[in-house]
Each structure stands twice: as structure tokens, then as C-alpha cells.
Scaffold this motif. Structure first.
Motif, PDB file in Angstrom:
ATOM      1  N   CYS A  59       0.837  -1.207   0.000  1.00 44.28           N
ATOM      2  CA  CYS A  59       0.000   0.000   0.000  1.00 44.28           C
ATOM      3  C   CYS A  59       0.870   1.256   0.000  1.00 44.28           C
ATOM      4  O   CYS A  59       0.685   2.148  -0.822  1.00 44.28           O
ATOM      5  CB  CYS A  59      -0.889   0.035   1.252  1.00 44.28           C
ATOM      6  N   LEU A  60       1.810   1.304   0.923  1.00 44.60           N
ATOM      7  CA  LEU A  60       2.657   2.496   1.065  1.00 44.60           C
ATOM      8  C   LEU A  60       3.633   2.657  -0.096  1.00 44.60           C
ATOM      9  O   LEU A  60       3.780   3.730  -0.663  1.00 44.60           O
ATOM     10  CB  LEU A  60       3.466   2.406   2.368  1.00 44.60           C
ATOM     11  N   ARG A  61       4.286   1.550  -0.454  1.00 45.33           N
ATOM     12  CA  ARG A  61       5.405   1.604  -1.398  1.00 45.33           C
ATOM     13  C   ARG A  61       4.963   1.750  -2.850  1.00 45.33           C
ATOM     14  O   ARG A  61       5.522   2.544  -3.603  1.00 45.33           O
ATOM     15  CB  ARG A  61       6.239   0.324  -1.243  1.00 45.33           C
ATOM     16  N   PHE A  62       3.974   0.958  -3.244  1.00 40.88           N
ATOM     17  CA  PHE A  62       3.619   0.896  -4.675  1.00 40.88           C
ATOM     18  C   PHE A  62       2.286   1.568  -5.011  1.00 40.88           C
ATOM     19  O   PHE A  62       2.122   2.111  -6.090  1.00 40.88           O
ATOM     20  CB  PHE A  62       3.557  -0.561  -5.139  1.00 40.88           C
ATOM     21  N   LEU A  63       1.314   1.484  -4.105  1.00 39.34           N
ATOM     22  CA  LEU A  63      -0.033   1.955  -4.441  1.00 39.34           C
ATOM     23  C   LEU A  63      -0.312   3.362  -3.942  1.00 39.34           C
ATOM     24  O   LEU A  63      -1.340   3.940  -4.268  1.00 39.34           O
ATOM     25  CB  LEU A  63      -1.079   0.980  -3.864  1.00 39.34           C
ATOM     26  N   LYS A  64       0.612   3.884  -3.120  1.00 38.78           N
ATOM     27  CA  LYS A  64       0.437   5.213  -2.508  1.00 38.78           C
ATOM     28  C   LYS A  64      -0.923   5.303  -1.793  1.00 38.78           C
ATOM     29  O   LYS A  64      -1.694   6.252  -1.958  1.00 38.78           O
ATOM     30  CB  LYS A  64       0.561   6.326  -3.571  1.00 38.78           C
ATOM     31  N   GLU A  65      -1.185   4.272  -1.004  1.00 40.07           N
ATOM     32  CA  GLU A  65      -2.404   4.219  -0.207  1.00 40.07           C
ATOM     33  C   GLU A  65      -2.032   4.124   1.272  1.00 40.07           C
ATOM     34  O   GLU A  65      -0.990   3.560   1.615  1.00 40.07           O
ATOM     35  CB  GLU A  65      -3.223   2.962  -0.540  1.00 40.07           C
ATOM     36  N   ASP A  66      -2.918   4.602   2.122  1.00 37.41           N
ATOM     37  CA  ASP A  66      -2.729   4.423   3.560  1.00 37.41           C
ATOM     38  C   ASP A  66      -3.346   3.078   3.956  1.00 37.41           C
ATOM     39  O   ASP A  66      -4.559   2.890   3.829  1.00 37.41           O
ATOM     40  CB  ASP A  66      -3.428   5.561   4.310  1.00 37.41           C
ATOM     41  N   PRO A  67      -2.521   2.117   4.422  1.00 33.67           N
ATOM     42  CA  PRO A  67      -3.068   0.800   4.767  1.00 33.67           C
ATOM     43  C   PRO A  67      -4.117   0.858   5.878  1.00 33.67           C
ATOM     44  O   PRO A  67      -5.053   0.054   5.902  1.00 33.67           O
ATOM     45  CB  PRO A  67      -1.846  -0.005   5.218  1.00 33.67           C
ATOM     46  N   TRP A  68      -3.984   1.824   6.787  1.00 36.51           N
ATOM     47  CA  TRP A  68      -4.958   1.957   7.878  1.00 36.51           C
ATOM     48  C   TRP A  68      -6.308   2.428   7.332  1.00 36.51           C
ATOM     49  O   TRP A  68      -7.362   1.984   7.794  1.00 36.51           O
ATOM     50  CB  TRP A  68      -4.438   2.938   8.935  1.00 36.51           C
ATOM     51  N   GLU A  69      -6.251   3.305   6.353  1.00 34.96           N
ATOM     52  CA  GLU A  69      -7.484   3.792   5.725  1.00 34.96           C
ATOM     53  C   GLU A  69      -8.166   2.642   4.981  1.00 34.96           C
ATOM     54  O   GLU A  69      -9.391   2.504   5.009  1.00 34.96           O
ATOM     55  CB  GLU A  69      -7.138   4.944   4.762  1.00 34.96           C
ATOM     56  N   ARG A  70      -7.361   1.782   4.336  1.00 31.15           N
ATOM     57  CA  ARG A  70      -7.916   0.601   3.673  1.00 31.15           C
ATOM     58  C   ARG A  70      -8.669  -0.262   4.688  1.00 31.15           C
ATOM     59  O   ARG A  70      -9.798  -0.671   4.445  1.00 31.15           O
ATOM     60  CB  ARG A  70      -6.819  -0.241   3.014  1.00 31.15           C
ATOM     61  N   LEU A  71      -8.041  -0.507   5.817  1.00 33.44           N
ATOM     62  CA  LEU A  71      -8.677  -1.349   6.832  1.00 33.44           C
ATOM     63  C   LEU A  71      -9.987  -0.733   7.320  1.00 33.44           C
ATOM     64  O   LEU A  71     -11.001  -1.436   7.446  1.00 33.44           O
ATOM     65  CB  LEU A  71      -7.715  -1.563   8.014  1.00 33.44           C
ATOM     66  N   ARG A  72      -9.977   0.559   7.550  1.00 35.66           N
ATOM     67  CA  ARG A  72     -11.208   1.208   8.025  1.00 35.66           C
ATOM     68  C   ARG A  72     -12.326   1.115   6.997  1.00 35.66           C
ATOM     69  O   ARG A  72     -13.495   0.897   7.341  1.00 35.66           O
ATOM     70  CB  ARG A  72     -10.917   2.671   8.399  1.00 35.66           C
TER      71      ARG A  72
END
Length: 470
Positions: A59-72
């Protein structure tokens, strides 16, 4: 033949975590997941595995996403289904051991953000490395499932598995998972193992395997007949190859038997229909390599897990050395033996795999020894079942002293220090954990996030100006 008692088998769906980790190097985006969640939530799965493992890094490295936001977002969508994550004991989701305070805080925040079941394992099956995470999960009222990293070798006897399982139950685990990350567990061995564990412990037993070697569905069947409570499967477009057996196939196989899952094939067909175009997209882009889709019986010889295979292909591709694939595969068991015959699972799989790549591409074994290989030999990851190759230890460490205690006993609490280091970027409590695991990658992500936010702010202020013409 003894009468079979009726025993509904639970299904853990892996499409949102291990299936795409194994097939497409964990590149499925949150945006691709969200539209199907409502349907998945109606199925009645035992759980949906959707977080942890390599998803956090990806999420952080390749997708530029916040993994915590994904979980929520996943938690908001799954109103009736337990969410499950994979957690690497004292490694959390990173590649080194962390202090106990970081492990405890990560478990606390994972459960607070929506995780119900934490599957905790250690790459060496050194259960000292699981204690902190299990205690933390129990404290937060989450389900602590401990996974045995299944592997083959002289040391891995039924007595070995019995002993580890008993210690796991005594530690306070709520359930036990046989984690067969490489597809090494063949059907009759599964029957014997599950029967033995059922006689040894009283907690539920789950089985996780991969289709890499082609035996996984048969292995599941034998395990279920021997008392296995839950199995991990993936919806068919993202199943097989280095992923898990197909959910629909196992559901149909057990239908009308004492093990009937009770899941609705029509609903599963709709879910499969959603993922089919995504699969085609991944194949067309080259993200899903046909190399990981077939049966590779060599898996039983090399013991290479699915995620490791797909990452290794990427590594060789980047070096323009795809032709060295078979040589590297043959080098892996040799490196594994030198490093004390550990199970091959993150991070030991990456360490062994990367060292094998260097050994082959360098033209000489151990011409370059990675810092991670040295860390294993030093004892930084814990104790292996077999001793290390003494010649390699001498070459890598010289007269340096090896660690014999639980590695985390040597690490001081580090949460406050980490918080100070990334203070300027913190927008939520969880950011310190992202930084703790991947300092450089998280910092890059935080900068990206700030830049995106300032772009949004600029757009909003432009609109405001435009809304009130002079």
C-alpha cells in the motif's frame, strides 16, 4: 468405518490478501476491492483475510495508499463478517524485530481499526517471538490464532509438531493454523498431521495452503475428514497456481456431506464474475505471470512459497536475468540448509531467496553476504531447528558473538523515539506505526499525502474564488 458426525467446515476467503499477494505481488488496490464487499459480506464466511502480510508495505510503497485507511474502509463495508490479518510475530509486518511496545501498539491499533482475528506466526517457529503479540491480542479481546509454519526436513517430525502445538495452546492461542505457505503438505501427510494435532490440543484447527504443487484441494479434503475446522480458499478467478484452492470448488465438493459449508454458490458466482475482468486486466498488463498459474511439482523439491516465487521472478526480471530462474530455484535449498533449515516464509523466504539470487548472479557462493543473511546467522531472528553451517558463520561473522536469548529482549522500547522522529508527518495515531515498520517508504508516502492534500486545498480555494464573482 466409524460414523462421521456432522461438522460444518468454515471457509476463510483470501482474495483480498493472500490470493493477490501470491499471484500479482500484492497490487490489488482498495478501489478494486470496495465494490464487491457488500456481496462478500452476505456469504457467511468464517472470516475474510484482507490485511497484513505484504499488503501494508505494498500500500505504502507501490499503491500510494494508507493501509490503515484501507482497513477502516473494509471494516465499514463488512458489517457481518470477521476480518482477519496475517501478523509476523515480533517482525509485525516488517523485516526486523521490533520492541515489545511497538508490537503491543500495533496489535491494539489493528483491532481498534477493525481486525477480529490476528493470525500470528514466526518464520522460524521460535515461539518466544509470538508471546508479546498473543498477549496483546488477548488483552484487546481479539482472536489470537497462532500459525505453525509448515515445512519438510529431518527435524520436522510429528513429535516436533505436537510439541509446538501444545506450547502454542498453553501460551493462550484461541485457535491454531497449519500454515503451508509452499504447498508442501500432501494429502495423507495432512491426514496424519491433523489427526495428531486434534489428539494433542483442544483449540480449533485451520489449514492454509497454496495450489503451487497441485495437491492442495486433495490435502484439504483429507484434512477435513480428519477433523480440520476451517480452510483457506480464494474465489476462482484469483485461485490456483501460487494462490489457494478455489472457494466454489471446495464448497461444491463438501455440499451434501457431513462437512457442508452451507455457502450459496449463486452468490459466489456473482463474486467470481466481479473478479474475472480484474484477472484479465492483470494478465494483460503482465502483472499476473503465467509462470505462477500452473502446477510446479518442483515446489516439493525446492520448498518455495507462492509469494516468494512471484517476487523472485520480479527480482530476476529487473536484473535482466530471467534465464537464471531454474539455477536460483536449485540454489534455494542449499542456502536454506546453510541457514539452519528454517521454514521458507516471510521474512526468512526473502532472505534465503535474495541470498540465492546473489549466489547465482555473483558467480560465486557467498561472494556477497546480505546484511539480512548475517542477521539470521547472528541469531537476530531467533533460533533455527538445525545449527548453521559453521564455515558460513565464520565467513559472515568472524569472531562476532551470536545471540541466544529472545532477540527482542535486547531491544529497548522505541515507540516514543519513533514518534519524535516522524512528528512532523503525523496526521493520525497510526502513522507512527507505518513509520516504525518502513521509515523511508512511510516518509515518502507522508510527503506524497501532504502534496495531495495541498492540491485538494488549492482546488477548493479556486472553487471558492470562482463561486463569488466580482
Amino acid at each position: 468405518m466409524a460414523e462421521i458426525t456432522k461438522k460444518k467446515v468454515g471457509i476463510t476467503e483470501t482474495v483480498l490478501r493472500d490470493a493477490h499477494q501470491s499471484l500479482i505481488a500484492t497490487r490489488m488496490t482498495t478501489e478494486e476491492m470496495l465494490p464487491i464487499i457488500d456481496k462478500m459480506d452476505k456469504v457467511g464466511y468464517h472470516s475474510v483475510e484482507c490485511w497484513g502480510g505484504a499488503t501494508f508495505d505494498s500500500c505504502l510503497r507501490f499503491l500510494k495508499e494508507d493501509p490503515w485507511e484501507r482497513l477502516r474502509k473494509l471494516r465499514a463495508g463488512f458489517k457481518n463478517t470477521k476480518l482477519q490479518m496475517l501478523f509476523r510475530g515480533q517482525n509485525i509486518l516488517g523485516y526486523r524485530h521490533y520492541a515489545d511496545d511497538v508490537v503491543e501498539y500495533f496489535v491494539q491499533k489493528s483491532i481498534a481499526n477493525g481486525i477480529d482475528i490476528i493470525r500470528i506466526f514466526d518464520c522460524l517457529n521460535d515461539i518466544r517471538n509470538l508471546e508479546t503479540a498473543v498477549k496483546a491480542a488477548n488483552k484487546e479481546k481479539g482472536e489470537a490464532q497462532i500459525a505453525l509454519s509448515y515445512t519438510l526436513g529431518d527435524a520436522y517430525t510429528l513429535d516436533y509438531w505436537k510439541d509446538v502445538a501444545k506450547r502454542i495452546e498453553d501460551m493462550g492461542a484461541n485457535s491454531l493454523c497449519i500454515k503451508d505457505m509452499s504447498g508442501l503438505l500432501v494429502p495423507y501427510a495432512a491426514q496424519e498431521l491433523v489427526q495428531t494435532l486434534k489428539e494433542t490440543v483442544n483449540i480449533p484447527i485451520q489449514l492454509h495452503t497454496h495450489y503451487t504443487s497441485g495437491v492442495a484441494s486433495m490435502t484439504y479434503l483429507k484434512a477435513i475428514e480428519s477433523g480440520c475446522d476451517v480452510i483457506d480458499t480464494a474465489i476462482s478467478p484469483m485461485a490456483l497456481g501460487t494462490s489457494q484452492p478455489a472457494t466454489e470448488v471446495m464448497v461444491e465438493t463438501l455440499k451434501g456431506t457431513p462437512y457442508d459449508t452451507g455457502l450459496d454458490q449463486n452468490l459466489l458466482a456473482e463474486i467470481a464474475e466481479y473478479f474475472r475482468p480484474l484477472r484479465e486486466k492483470y494478465i494483460e498488463s503482465g502483472r499476473l505471470s503465467t509462470k505462477v498459474l500452473g502446477v510446479n511439482i518442483n515446489t516439493l523439491r525446492y520448498q518455495v512459497p507462492g509469494g516468494m516465487l512471484s517476487n523472485m521472478i520480479s527480482q530476476l526480471k529487473e536484473q535482466g536475468a530471467e534465464d537464471k530462474y531454474e539455477e536460483v530455484l536449485q540454489e534455494i535449498p542449499r542456502v536454506r540448509k546453510d541457514l539452519g533449515e528454517p521454514p521458507l516464509v516471510t521474512p526468512s523466504s526473502q532472505i534465503v531467496g535474495t541470498q540465492a539470487v546473489f549466489n547465482i548472479l555473483g558467480g560465486e557462493r557467498y561472494k556477497l553476504i546480505t546484511k539480512e543473511t548475517k542477521a539470521i546467522l547472528r541469531g537476530e531472528y531467533g533460533q533455527t531447528v538445525k545449527p548453521f553451517n559453521p564455515e558460513l558463520v565464520k565467513k559472515a561473522l568472524g569472531d562476532e558473538k551470536q545471540i541466544t536469548c529472545r532477540p527482542a529482549d535486547l531491544i529497548d522500547n522505541e515507540l516514543d523515539t519513533l514518534r519524535k522522529e516522524c512528528e512532523q508527518y503525523i496526521r493520525q495515531d497510526e502513522d507512527v506505526l507505518s513509520y516504525a515498520l518502513f521509515p523511508q517508504v512511510a516518509t515518502e508516502f507522508f510527503k506524497y499525502r501532504d502534496a495531495q492534500e495541498s492540491k485538494v486545498d488549492e482546488k477548493v480555494s479556486d472553487k471558492e474564488v470562482g463561486a463569488y464573482p466580482a
